[in-house]
Write a protein that holds these residues in place. Sequence first.
Motif, short mmCIF file in Angstrom:
data_model
loop_
_atom_site.label_atom_id
_atom_site.label_comp_id
_atom_site.label_asym_id
_atom_site.label_seq_id
_atom_site.Cartn_x
_atom_site.Cartn_y
_atom_site.Cartn_z
N GLY A 241 0.78 -1.23 0.00
CA GLY A 241 0.00 0.00 0.00
C GLY A 241 0.80 1.27 0.00
N ALA A 242 2.02 1.22 -0.56
CA ALA A 242 2.88 2.41 -0.54
C ALA A 242 2.72 3.28 -1.78
N ILE B 228 -15.13 -5.87 2.64
CA ILE B 228 -14.71 -6.96 3.52
C ILE B 228 -14.14 -8.09 2.66
N ALA B 229 -13.04 -8.69 3.13
CA ALA B 229 -12.45 -9.82 2.40
C ALA B 229 -12.06 -10.92 3.36
N ILE B 230 -12.14 -12.15 2.88
CA ILE B 230 -11.68 -13.32 3.62
C ILE B 230 -10.58 -13.97 2.79
N GLY B 231 -9.43 -14.21 3.41
CA GLY B 231 -8.29 -14.79 2.70
C GLY B 231 -7.89 -16.13 3.27
N ALA B 232 -7.46 -17.04 2.38
CA ALA B 232 -7.00 -18.37 2.79
C ALA B 232 -5.85 -18.78 1.89
N ARG C 143 -4.75 -5.84 -3.64
CA ARG C 143 -6.09 -5.35 -3.33
C ARG C 143 -6.17 -4.90 -1.87
N GLU C 144 -7.14 -4.04 -1.57
CA GLU C 144 -7.27 -3.55 -0.20
C GLU C 144 -8.73 -3.46 0.22
N TYR C 145 -8.96 -3.61 1.52
CA TYR C 145 -10.31 -3.63 2.09
C TYR C 145 -10.27 -2.92 3.44
N ASP C 146 -11.44 -2.61 3.99
CA ASP C 146 -11.48 -2.01 5.31
C ASP C 146 -11.26 -3.06 6.39
N LEU C 147 -11.86 -4.24 6.21
CA LEU C 147 -11.75 -5.32 7.19
C LEU C 147 -11.40 -6.62 6.47
N THR C 148 -10.43 -7.34 6.99
CA THR C 148 -10.10 -8.64 6.42
C THR C 148 -10.18 -9.72 7.50
N VAL C 149 -10.54 -10.91 7.07
CA VAL C 149 -10.57 -12.09 7.93
C VAL C 149 -9.62 -13.11 7.29
N VAL C 150 -8.70 -13.65 8.08
CA VAL C 150 -7.65 -14.50 7.55
C VAL C 150 -7.70 -15.88 8.20
N THR D 120 -2.18 -10.69 5.74
CA THR D 120 -2.30 -9.78 6.89
C THR D 120 -1.98 -8.32 6.55
N SER D 121 -1.92 -8.00 5.27
CA SER D 121 -1.59 -6.61 4.90
C SER D 121 -2.54 -6.04 3.86
N ARG D 122 -3.78 -6.54 3.84
CA ARG D 122 -4.77 -6.04 2.87
C ARG D 122 -5.70 -4.99 3.47
N HIS D 123 -5.62 -4.73 4.77
CA HIS D 123 -6.66 -3.94 5.45
C HIS D 123 -6.26 -2.49 5.72
N ARG D 124 -7.27 -1.65 5.71
CA ARG D 124 -7.11 -0.25 6.07
C ARG D 124 -7.47 0.01 7.52
#
Length: 437
Positions: free
Chosen positions: A38-39, A314-318, A349-356, A380-384
């Motif tokens: 996100g830089a 919102i995103a869920i990652g696996a 990609r970026e989201y406000d809340l992520t679940v991992v 663990t680095s997709r969230h704002r």
Amino acid sequence: MTQTMESPGTEATRIVDAVLDDLATSGHRGIVVDSPPGAGKSTLVVRAAGVLAATGTPLMIVAQTNEQVDDLIERLGDKHPGLGVGRLSAVDYAATERVRAHPSCRVGAKVPDLGGAPVTIGTAAKWATVTDGTWPWAIVDEAYQMRSDALLRVAPRFERALFVGDPGQLDPFSTVEVDRWTGLSWDPMQSAVAVLLRHNPELPVHRLPVSWRLPASAAPVVAKAFYPFTGFRSGTGPSDRSLSFSTVAASAIDEVLDTAAASGWGLHELPARFTVRTDAEAAAACALIATRALARDGVSHSEAGTRPLTADRIAIGAAHRDQVAAIRAFLPPQAQDITVDTANRLQGREYDLTVVLHPLSGRRDATAFHLESGRLCVLTSRHRHACVVVAREGIADLLDAHPSTEPVHLGVPVKFPDGWEANQAMLAHLAALPRSG
């Protein structure tokens, strides 16, 4: 004497100006820009493209996926609507809405079809099919995702290049055995940047110092775990962003969401157990946390304004596609717009809340795939605002019982950060959070 620290904006601008100055004055054939999550990698690529195109110099841009190509075309259209862009594509490619919206974009399967556009952009795979013509400058986006053999195939097409990428993300991968090349300086399974710098150590390397995506609660944690020698900081302060829910906590799931909203991180631990990869209980927990966050009418506040926490934020990652399918099956109809995907496909990609879903949850062993630092880094680095990690108890014990045993090969640079250490660093932070479940 007290030394005044530069503001994030000032520091980031200084580094970007140095990159652009190198483009104009450096005699080196390559310039490398490392970037944390996100830089503003894409912002830099678009700005550099505008600077180079303004000199009348034809430019080629190499991206790694069609999604990245279309994203860059959209950004170029926003910032430089009058700049002609040629989109190299497959014969059967159908232009997306983002490409059609660019006022000066032409699509073609061959370079001559593009009408001599000042900027020609395509995937590395497509550029590898181009056998004629050279460009004074190339920009290689997401260069750490590019295999070195892919760079070798497109290198004859340009004289000088700007390489932009994130060294902490997932390494290139292959579905075939690659042991025969291990230790060679041109090992095709190394990233394009790694091989480039091994053969050209004198090339200038710039590092973007600020993440504009990660909040102040996440940047130090991610930097310590995955960027131990370079580091970076958040572009926002502790009070610049907040996430709140309108309903009072009524369950353990609500409590972990409240913890994540307050601290930026949440840990939902399930009882220790060895499970199959598609752990139904863990998949259901991931879906429930995301669905509950949506149902509690969350609201995010940031420098971008105040907005509701909608499903598309919102995103869920696996780690695996079968885990993704299992999680998606547990989502109710009202939550179908929540993104559920693998780390590979969530990159950028970026989201406000992520679940991992933690890659090591429920496992008997710690394989190289599941220990790869880039995989956990992406997740663990997709969230704002906040990230909730779902895992079975016992991961720390698993790591202690399975220290890194990968063979050491002559001629192979030591990879940093080590996946074992990165996982331990992340777990240490999560372990200090209030528990749920």
